[in-house]
Design a protein around this motif. Structure first.
Motif, PDB file in Angstrom:
ATOM      1  N   LEU A  24       0.848  -1.188   0.000  1.00  0.00           N
ATOM      2  CA  LEU A  24       0.000   0.000   0.000  1.00  0.00           C
ATOM      3  C   LEU A  24       0.886   1.241   0.000  1.00  0.00           C
ATOM      4  N   GLY A  25       0.443   2.273  -0.704  1.00  0.00           N
ATOM      5  CA  GLY A  25       1.226   3.506  -0.743  1.00  0.00           C
ATOM      6  C   GLY A  25       0.779   4.414  -1.863  1.00  0.00           C
ATOM      7  N   GLY A  26       1.590   5.427  -2.123  1.00  0.00           N
ATOM      8  CA  GLY A  26       1.315   6.373  -3.190  1.00  0.00           C
ATOM      9  C   GLY A  26       2.069   6.015  -4.454  1.00  0.00           C
ATOM     10  N   SER A  27       2.342   7.021  -5.273  1.00  0.00           N
ATOM     11  CA  SER A  27       2.981   6.776  -6.569  1.00  0.00           C
ATOM     12  C   SER A  27       4.391   6.227  -6.428  1.00  0.00           C
ATOM     13  N   THR A  28       5.083   6.580  -5.336  1.00  0.00           N
ATOM     14  CA  THR A  28       6.447   6.081  -5.147  1.00  0.00           C
ATOM     15  C   THR A  28       6.472   4.584  -4.871  1.00  0.00           C
ATOM     16  N   SER A  29       5.306   4.004  -4.604  1.00  0.00           N
ATOM     17  CA  SER A  29       5.230   2.573  -4.293  1.00  0.00           C
ATOM     18  C   SER A  29       4.635   1.748  -5.420  1.00  0.00           C
ATOM     19  N   THR A  30       4.200   2.395  -6.496  1.00  0.00           N
ATOM     20  CA  THR A  30       3.488   1.669  -7.547  1.00  0.00           C
ATOM     21  C   THR A  30       4.367   0.660  -8.277  1.00  0.00           C
ATOM     22  N   ASP A  31       5.672   0.899  -8.323  1.00  0.00           N
ATOM     23  CA  ASP A  31       6.584  -0.023  -9.012  1.00  0.00           C
ATOM     24  C   ASP A  31       7.395  -0.876  -8.037  1.00  0.00           C
ATOM     25  N   TYR A  32       7.136  -0.710  -6.761  1.00  0.00           N
ATOM     26  CA  TYR A  32       7.932  -1.421  -5.763  1.00  0.00           C
ATOM     27  C   TYR A  32       7.717  -2.929  -5.824  1.00  0.00           C
ATOM     28  N   HIS A  33       6.531  -3.352  -6.270  1.00  0.00           N
ATOM     29  CA  HIS A  33       6.244  -4.790  -6.291  1.00  0.00           C
ATOM     30  C   HIS A  33       7.166  -5.534  -7.257  1.00  0.00           C
ATOM     31  N   ASN A  34       7.579  -4.874  -8.345  1.00  0.00           N
ATOM     32  CA  ASN A  34       8.506  -5.526  -9.278  1.00  0.00           C
ATOM     33  C   ASN A  34       9.871  -5.737  -8.633  1.00  0.00           C
ATOM     34  N   PHE A  35      10.361  -4.710  -7.966  1.00  0.00           N
ATOM     35  CA  PHE A  35      11.657  -4.805  -7.281  1.00  0.00           C
ATOM     36  C   PHE A  35      11.605  -5.858  -6.186  1.00  0.00           C
ATOM     37  N   LEU A  36      10.536  -5.834  -5.388  1.00  0.00           N
ATOM     38  CA  LEU A  36      10.410  -6.783  -4.288  1.00  0.00           C
ATOM     39  C   LEU A  36      10.289  -8.212  -4.805  1.00  0.00           C
ATOM     40  N   GLY A  37       9.527  -8.397  -5.878  1.00  0.00           N
ATOM     41  CA  GLY A  37       9.363  -9.733  -6.437  1.00  0.00           C
ATOM     42  C   GLY A  37      10.673 -10.324  -6.913  1.00  0.00           C
ATOM     43  N   ASP A  38      11.506  -9.517  -7.567  1.00  0.00           N
ATOM     44  CA  ASP A  38      12.805 -10.008  -8.047  1.00  0.00           C
ATOM     45  C   ASP A  38      13.711 -10.385  -6.880  1.00  0.00           C
ATOM     46  N   LYS A  39      13.720  -9.562  -5.847  1.00  0.00           N
ATOM     47  CA  LYS A  39      14.581  -9.834  -4.697  1.00  0.00           C
ATOM     48  C   LYS A  39      14.138 -11.083  -3.941  1.00  0.00           C
ATOM     49  N   LEU A  40      12.834 -11.260  -3.774  1.00  0.00           N
ATOM     50  CA  LEU A  40      12.336 -12.440  -3.065  1.00  0.00           C
ATOM     51  C   LEU A  40      12.577 -13.713  -3.866  1.00  0.00           C
ATOM     52  N   LEU A  41      12.428 -13.630  -5.180  1.00  0.00           N
ATOM     53  CA  LEU A  41      12.681 -14.798  -6.025  1.00  0.00           C
ATOM     54  C   LEU A  41      14.146 -15.193  -5.969  1.00  0.00           C
ATOM     55  N   GLU A  42      15.006 -14.195  -5.890  1.00  0.00           N
ATOM     56  CA  GLU A  42      16.443 -14.462  -5.807  1.00  0.00           C
ATOM     57  C   GLU A  42      16.826 -15.060  -4.456  1.00  0.00           C
ATOM     58  N   TYR A  85      14.575 -16.478  -2.117  1.00  0.00           N
ATOM     59  CA  TYR A  85      13.777 -17.653  -1.749  1.00  0.00           C
ATOM     60  C   TYR A  85      13.168 -18.275  -3.004  1.00  0.00           C
ATOM     61  N   PRO A  86      13.962 -18.933  -3.813  1.00  0.00           N
ATOM     62  CA  PRO A  86      13.465 -19.474  -5.091  1.00  0.00           C
ATOM     63  C   PRO A  86      12.449 -20.603  -4.925  1.00  0.00           C
ATOM     64  N   ASN A  87      12.414 -21.250  -3.769  1.00  0.00           N
ATOM     65  CA  ASN A  87      11.523 -22.397  -3.571  1.00  0.00           C
ATOM     66  C   ASN A  87      10.207 -22.017  -2.897  1.00  0.00           C
ATOM     67  N   ILE A  88      10.048 -20.758  -2.570  1.00  0.00           N
ATOM     68  CA  ILE A  88       8.827 -20.307  -1.899  1.00  0.00           C
ATOM     69  C   ILE A  88       7.976 -19.509  -2.887  1.00  0.00           C
ATOM     70  N   LYS A  89       6.717 -19.877  -2.993  1.00  0.00           N
ATOM     71  CA  LYS A  89       5.807 -19.158  -3.878  1.00  0.00           C
ATOM     72  C   LYS A  89       5.275 -17.913  -3.162  1.00  0.00           C
ATOM     73  N   VAL A  90       5.634 -16.784  -3.695  1.00  0.00           N
ATOM     74  CA  VAL A  90       5.222 -15.508  -3.105  1.00  0.00           C
ATOM     75  C   VAL A  90       4.293 -14.787  -4.070  1.00  0.00           C
ATOM     76  N   GLU A  91       3.182 -14.346  -3.561  1.00  0.00           N
ATOM     77  CA  GLU A  91       2.203 -13.602  -4.356  1.00  0.00           C
ATOM     78  C   GLU A  91       2.154 -12.163  -3.849  1.00  0.00           C
ATOM     79  N   ILE A  92       2.392 -11.217  -4.741  1.00  0.00           N
ATOM     80  CA  ILE A  92       2.431  -9.808  -4.354  1.00  0.00           C
ATOM     81  C   ILE A  92       1.246  -9.077  -4.980  1.00  0.00           C
ATOM     82  N   ILE A  93       0.472  -8.410  -4.147  1.00  0.00           N
ATOM     83  CA  ILE A  93      -0.653  -7.595  -4.605  1.00  0.00           C
ATOM     84  C   ILE A  93      -0.239  -6.128  -4.530  1.00  0.00           C
ATOM     85  N   ASN A  94      -0.255  -5.476  -5.656  1.00  0.00           N
ATOM     86  CA  ASN A  94       0.127  -4.064  -5.694  1.00  0.00           C
ATOM     87  C   ASN A  94      -1.105  -3.203  -5.431  1.00  0.00           C
TER      88      ASN A  94
END
Length: 239
Positions: free
Chosen positions: A121-139, A141-150
């Motif tokens: 949750l957040g404003g415009s500065t957070s709208t693209d954060y889910h892409n960055f977070l998804g890449d870092k979590l995949l790197e 924790y590759p064996n954990i399925k993470v679902e990110i809701i923007n």
């Protein structure tokens, strides 16, 4: 007196041509005709009208010339009234009356999930954060399925996110909620009449953000010149 009038008119046309030629040589990124966009071409036609202004200040050479001018102004006035009526008749501003704007589209389903679900949750500065977070979590924790809701949205303050979470995002049963706010709460909500009405209020009820058109609908003149002038207001003399 006549010579002075002619000199004044000559200077007017000279200065006007300097600016108008700049508009003529300004190309459009989305050309429609002769290298101009529809907005740019329409603007050039509209700005031909000031060429008739000197006739208002000097005596016409013949009465027929003044009659043509009067008829032309009458037709322009009728056209303006018709276009203004059409503009107001066709304007529609759809937005959530509580959140003041539509929430982001979400592909996730309601209820619990077998994946680890993260809500942002957040404003415009957070709208693209889910892409960055998804890449870092995949790197990491590759064996954990993470679902990110923007759930971040441009213009939103913490009040918007709170309302959105309590009325909608809570239904997605997130395992973790990341909230990033501050800029819109401190700056956007304190701006002047461009995006708010009245004095500052602690509940942000003065702040309309992108929904300001719902509280102060733009008039036809502002729409007309804002649209056409905006087509050439940057880099007048660039090609």
């Amino acid at each position: 007196m006549m010579n002075r009038t002619k000199i004044t008119i000559g200077l007017y046309y000279l200065l006007y041509l300097v600016v108008y030629i700049g508009w003529l040589f300004h190309g459009s990124a989305t050309p429609w005709i002769l290298g101009y966009s529809k907005q740019h071409f329409g603007f050039l036609l509209i700005m031909l009208i000031p060429f008739m202004l000197p006739i208002l200040f000097v005596r016409p050479i013949t009465p027929s010339l003044m009659m043509i001018f009067k008829q032309g102004m009458f037709l322009v006035s009728l056209l303006y009234l018709f276009l203004a009526a059409y503009y107001y008749y066709t304007r529609t501003y759809k937005f959530d009356p509580i959140l003041q704007m539509p929430p982001p589209d979400i592909s996730a389903e309601y209820g619990s999930s077998t994946n680890y679900r993260i809500l942002i949750l957040g404003g415009s500065t957070s709208t693209d954060y889910h892409n960055f977070l998804g890449d870092k979590l995949l790197e990491a924790y590759p064996n954990i399925k993470v679902e990110i809701i923007n759930g971040a949205r441009m213009w939103w303050t913490s009040k918007h996110s709170l309302i959105a979470y309590s009325t909608m995002y809570d239904l997605y049963d997130p395992d973790l909620v990341i909230i990033m706010h501050g800029i819109n709460d401190l700056i956007r909500s304190c701006v002047g009449s461009a995006y708010s009405l009245g004095e500052y209020k602690e509940d942000y009820s003065h702040y309309y953000g992108a929904a300001i058109n719902g509280a102060q609908p733009p008039n036809f003149v502002k729409y007309l010149f804002g649209r056409y002038l905006g087509a050439v207001q940057d880099n007048w003399y660039s090609s």
